[in-house]
Scaffold this motif. Structure first.
Motif, PDB file in Angstrom:
ATOM      1  N   LEU A   1       0.923  -1.199   0.014  1.00  0.00           N
ATOM      2  CA  LEU A   1       0.076  -0.039   0.044  1.00  0.00           C
ATOM      3  C   LEU A   1       0.787   1.235  -0.179  1.00  0.00           C
ATOM      4  CD1 LEU A   1      -2.860  -1.083   2.457  1.00  0.00           C
ATOM      5  CD2 LEU A   1      -3.138  -0.333   0.058  1.00  0.00           C
ATOM      6  N   THR A   2       1.862   1.076   0.842  1.00  0.00           N
ATOM      7  CA  THR A   2       2.853   2.428   0.782  1.00  0.00           C
ATOM      8  C   THR A   2       3.547   2.742  -0.609  1.00  0.00           C
ATOM      9  OG1 THR A   2       3.191   2.003   3.326  1.00  0.00           O
ATOM     10  CG2 THR A   2       4.738   3.437   2.030  1.00  0.00           C
ATOM     11  N   LEU A   3       4.077   1.582  -1.008  1.00  0.00           N
ATOM     12  CA  LEU A   3       4.817   1.536  -2.218  1.00  0.00           C
ATOM     13  C   LEU A   3       3.686   2.191  -3.425  1.00  0.00           C
ATOM     14  CD1 LEU A   3       6.968  -1.385  -2.123  1.00  0.00           C
ATOM     15  CD2 LEU A   3       7.551   1.029  -2.023  1.00  0.00           C
ATOM     16  N   ALA A   4       2.507   1.570  -3.494  1.00  0.00           N
ATOM     17  CA  ALA A   4       1.577   1.931  -4.498  1.00  0.00           C
ATOM     18  C   ALA A   4       1.095   3.598  -4.442  1.00  0.00           C
ATOM     19  CB  ALA A   4       0.171   1.259  -4.293  1.00  0.00           C
ATOM     20  N   SER A   5       1.048   4.166  -3.339  1.00  0.00           N
ATOM     21  CA  SER A   5       0.972   5.462  -3.244  1.00  0.00           C
ATOM     22  C   SER A   5       2.067   6.553  -3.545  1.00  0.00           C
ATOM     23  CB  SER A   5       0.490   5.967  -1.582  1.00  0.00           C
ATOM     24  OG  SER A   5      -0.744   5.382  -1.101  1.00  0.00           O
ATOM     25  N   GLN A   6       3.308   5.823  -3.176  1.00  0.00           N
ATOM     26  CA  GLN A   6       4.640   6.489  -3.526  1.00  0.00           C
ATOM     27  C   GLN A   6       4.871   6.675  -4.944  1.00  0.00           C
ATOM     28  OE1 GLN A   6       7.771   4.421  -1.257  1.00  0.00           O
ATOM     29  NE2 GLN A   6       7.168   5.657   0.722  1.00  0.00           N
ATOM     30  N   HIS A   7       4.734   5.505  -5.583  1.00  0.00           N
ATOM     31  CA  HIS A   7       5.217   5.114  -7.331  1.00  0.00           C
ATOM     32  C   HIS A   7       4.008   5.359  -8.071  1.00  0.00           C
ATOM     33  CE1 HIS A   7       9.411   4.203  -5.864  1.00  0.00           C
ATOM     34  NE2 HIS A   7       8.856   3.709  -4.978  1.00  0.00           N
ATOM     35  N   LEU A   8       3.042   5.028  -7.615  1.00  0.00           N
ATOM     36  CA  LEU A   8       1.589   5.290  -8.497  1.00  0.00           C
ATOM     37  C   LEU A   8       1.969   4.373  -9.794  1.00  0.00           C
ATOM     38  CD1 LEU A   8       0.657   8.867  -8.227  1.00  0.00           C
ATOM     39  CD2 LEU A   8      -0.524   6.882  -6.983  1.00  0.00           C
ATOM     40  N   PRO A   9       1.987   3.003  -9.692  1.00  0.00           N
ATOM     41  CA  PRO A   9       2.507   1.919 -10.806  1.00  0.00           C
ATOM     42  C   PRO A   9       1.250   2.085 -11.750  1.00  0.00           C
ATOM     43  CG  PRO A   9       1.736   0.844  -8.859  1.00  0.00           C
ATOM     44  CD  PRO A   9       1.798   2.240  -8.224  1.00  0.00           C
ATOM     45  N   ASP A  10       1.707   1.573 -12.856  1.00  0.00           N
ATOM     46  CA  ASP A  10       0.642   1.381 -14.006  1.00  0.00           C
ATOM     47  C   ASP A  10      -0.184   0.139 -13.858  1.00  0.00           C
ATOM     48  OD1 ASP A  10       1.661   3.432 -16.098  1.00  0.00           O
ATOM     49  OD2 ASP A  10       3.587   2.406 -15.662  1.00  0.00           O
ATOM     50  N   LEU A  11       0.150  -0.706 -13.183  1.00  0.00           N
ATOM     51  CA  LEU A  11      -0.590  -1.910 -12.677  1.00  0.00           C
ATOM     52  C   LEU A  11      -0.250  -2.580 -11.391  1.00  0.00           C
ATOM     53  CD1 LEU A  11      -2.071  -4.395 -14.941  1.00  0.00           C
ATOM     54  CD2 LEU A  11      -0.395  -5.229 -13.323  1.00  0.00           C
ATOM     55  N   ILE A  12      -0.965  -3.146 -10.512  1.00  0.00           N
ATOM     56  CA  ILE A  12      -0.556  -3.783  -9.594  1.00  0.00           C
ATOM     57  C   ILE A  12      -1.074  -5.411  -9.409  1.00  0.00           C
ATOM     58  CG2 ILE A  12      -0.892  -4.178  -6.872  1.00  0.00           C
ATOM     59  CD1 ILE A  12      -1.407  -1.084  -7.114  1.00  0.00           C
ATOM     60  N   LEU A  13       0.123  -6.357  -9.128  1.00  0.00           N
ATOM     61  CA  LEU A  13      -0.034  -7.635  -9.068  1.00  0.00           C
ATOM     62  C   LEU A  13      -0.139  -8.152  -7.685  1.00  0.00           C
ATOM     63  CD1 LEU A  13       2.099  -8.926 -12.040  1.00  0.00           C
ATOM     64  CD2 LEU A  13      -0.365  -8.942 -11.893  1.00  0.00           C
ATOM     65  N   CYS A  14      -1.034  -8.735  -7.028  1.00  0.00           N
ATOM     66  CA  CYS A  14      -1.296  -8.660  -5.568  1.00  0.00           C
ATOM     67  C   CYS A  14      -1.655 -10.306  -5.178  1.00  0.00           C
ATOM     68  CB  CYS A  14      -2.103  -7.751  -4.992  1.00  0.00           C
ATOM     69  SG  CYS A  14      -2.144  -7.729  -3.199  1.00  0.00           S
ATOM     70  N   ASP A  15      -0.818 -10.743  -4.162  1.00  0.00           N
ATOM     71  CA  ASP A  15      -1.236 -11.853  -3.655  1.00  0.00           C
ATOM     72  C   ASP A  15      -2.223 -11.770  -2.586  1.00  0.00           C
ATOM     73  OD1 ASP A  15      -1.363 -14.867  -2.713  1.00  0.00           O
ATOM     74  OD2 ASP A  15       0.487 -14.467  -1.457  1.00  0.00           O
ATOM     75  N   ILE A  16      -3.263 -12.843  -2.401  1.00  0.00           N
ATOM     76  CA  ILE A  16      -4.206 -12.733  -1.523  1.00  0.00           C
ATOM     77  C   ILE A  16      -3.875 -12.932  -0.086  1.00  0.00           C
ATOM     78  CG2 ILE A  16      -6.492 -13.642  -1.043  1.00  0.00           C
ATOM     79  CD1 ILE A  16      -7.197 -13.556  -3.607  1.00  0.00           C
TER      80      ILE A  16
ATOM     81  N   ALA B   1      -8.305   5.493  -1.845  1.00  0.00           N
ATOM     82  CA  ALA B   1      -7.651   6.669  -2.070  1.00  0.00           C
ATOM     83  C   ALA B   1      -7.916   7.179  -3.276  1.00  0.00           C
ATOM     84  CB  ALA B   1      -6.104   6.159  -1.820  1.00  0.00           C
ATOM     85  N   PRO B   2      -8.060   8.339  -3.811  1.00  0.00           N
ATOM     86  CA  PRO B   2      -8.256   9.078  -4.997  1.00  0.00           C
ATOM     87  C   PRO B   2      -6.926   8.727  -5.944  1.00  0.00           C
ATOM     88  CG  PRO B   2      -9.153  10.571  -3.416  1.00  0.00           C
ATOM     89  CD  PRO B   2      -8.290   9.450  -2.680  1.00  0.00           C
ATOM     90  N   ALA B   3      -5.701   8.822  -5.516  1.00  0.00           N
ATOM     91  CA  ALA B   3      -4.608   8.774  -6.163  1.00  0.00           C
ATOM     92  C   ALA B   3      -4.353   7.327  -6.681  1.00  0.00           C
ATOM     93  CB  ALA B   3      -3.360   9.167  -5.330  1.00  0.00           C
ATOM     94  N   THR B   4      -4.719   6.215  -6.041  1.00  0.00           N
ATOM     95  CA  THR B   4      -4.568   4.915  -6.594  1.00  0.00           C
ATOM     96  C   THR B   4      -5.941   4.149  -6.932  1.00  0.00           C
ATOM     97  OG1 THR B   4      -4.638   4.123  -4.135  1.00  0.00           O
ATOM     98  CG2 THR B   4      -2.508   4.447  -4.895  1.00  0.00           C
ATOM     99  N   ARG B   5      -6.964   4.781  -6.865  1.00  0.00           N
ATOM    100  CA  ARG B   5      -8.207   4.074  -7.149  1.00  0.00           C
ATOM    101  C   ARG B   5      -8.351   3.556  -8.572  1.00  0.00           C
ATOM    102  NH1 ARG B   5     -11.995   8.221  -5.823  1.00  0.00           N
ATOM    103  NH2 ARG B   5     -11.793   7.353  -3.953  1.00  0.00           N
ATOM    104  N   ALA B   6      -7.628   4.295  -9.585  1.00  0.00           N
ATOM    105  CA  ALA B   6      -7.724   3.883 -10.875  1.00  0.00           C
ATOM    106  C   ALA B   6      -6.628   2.855 -11.568  1.00  0.00           C
ATOM    107  CB  ALA B   6      -7.933   5.059 -11.942  1.00  0.00           C
ATOM    108  N   ILE B   7      -5.837   2.602 -10.651  1.00  0.00           N
ATOM    109  CA  ILE B   7      -4.703   1.729 -11.040  1.00  0.00           C
ATOM    110  C   ILE B   7      -5.139   0.331 -11.279  1.00  0.00           C
ATOM    111  CG2 ILE B   7      -2.372   0.566 -10.380  1.00  0.00           C
ATOM    112  CD1 ILE B   7      -2.015   3.044  -8.613  1.00  0.00           C
ATOM    113  N   PRO B   8      -4.876  -0.359 -12.514  1.00  0.00           N
ATOM    114  CA  PRO B   8      -5.511  -1.587 -12.772  1.00  0.00           C
ATOM    115  C   PRO B   8      -4.850  -2.587 -11.567  1.00  0.00           C
ATOM    116  CG  PRO B   8      -4.810  -0.787 -14.758  1.00  0.00           C
ATOM    117  CD  PRO B   8      -4.349   0.223 -13.664  1.00  0.00           C
ATOM    118  N   PHE B   9      -5.684  -3.529 -10.992  1.00  0.00           N
ATOM    119  CA  PHE B   9      -5.151  -4.478  -9.929  1.00  0.00           C
ATOM    120  C   PHE B   9      -5.743  -6.082 -10.468  1.00  0.00           C
ATOM    121  CE2 PHE B   9      -5.717  -6.601  -6.129  1.00  0.00           C
ATOM    122  CZ  PHE B   9      -4.733  -5.902  -5.283  1.00  0.00           C
ATOM    123  N   ILE B  10      -4.538  -6.806 -10.171  1.00  0.00           N
ATOM    124  CA  ILE B  10      -4.912  -8.401 -10.454  1.00  0.00           C
ATOM    125  C   ILE B  10      -4.393  -9.091  -9.279  1.00  0.00           C
ATOM    126  CG2 ILE B  10      -4.023 -10.268 -11.958  1.00  0.00           C
ATOM    127  CD1 ILE B  10      -3.431  -8.216 -14.349  1.00  0.00           C
TER     128      ILE B  10
END
Length: 120
Positions: free
Chosen positions: A38-53, A70-79
């Motif tokens: 979560l911290t890295l996503a907010s800091q770097h705003l990646p183009d896509l996130i791959l996440c274990d459950i 979070a508005p800054a990360t809401r639109a990042i595609p997430f798998i």
């Protein structure tokens, strides 16, 4: 170059997936747990996130919910990535608004296709 954040607590899966993504031309940032992810996503705003459950500190569903809040990360595609074959988990993840769901172990082409679809 597109940046992908990989949030995965399993060392072998994380290292192998990072290598595959880098060979495919992606810049990869990784986190060992959901809280760091979560911290890295907010800091770097990646183009896509791959996440274990199933992870310590925050599971994949908690990570996704935090990103959606979070508005800054809401639109990042997430798998979601998971070893579970439960159809109800797949449905839950997709109903939450995730772009995709990949079951581990996965073939590289399956991963790349899910990424391509999510980045369209």
């Amino acid at each position: 170059m597109r940046t992908i954040l990989l949030i995965e607590d399993n060392n072998d899966i994380r290292e192998n997936t990072c290598e595959l993504l880098e060979l495919e031309g992606y810049n990869v940032i990784f986190a060992l747990n959901g809280k760091t992810g979560l911290t890295l996503a907010s800091q770097h705003l990646p183009d896509l996130i791959l996440c274990d459950i199933m992870m310590p500190e925050a599971n994949g569903y908690e990570v996704f919910a935090g990103l959606q809040a979070a508005p800054a990360t809401r639109a990042i595609p997430f798998i979601f990535l998971t070893a579970s074959a439960e159809k109800k988990e797949v449905a839950a993840g997709l109903e939450m608004g995730a772009s995709g769901y990949i079951r581990k172990p996965f073939e590289p082409e399956e991963l790349f296709e899910a990424i391509r679809q999510s980045l369209k």
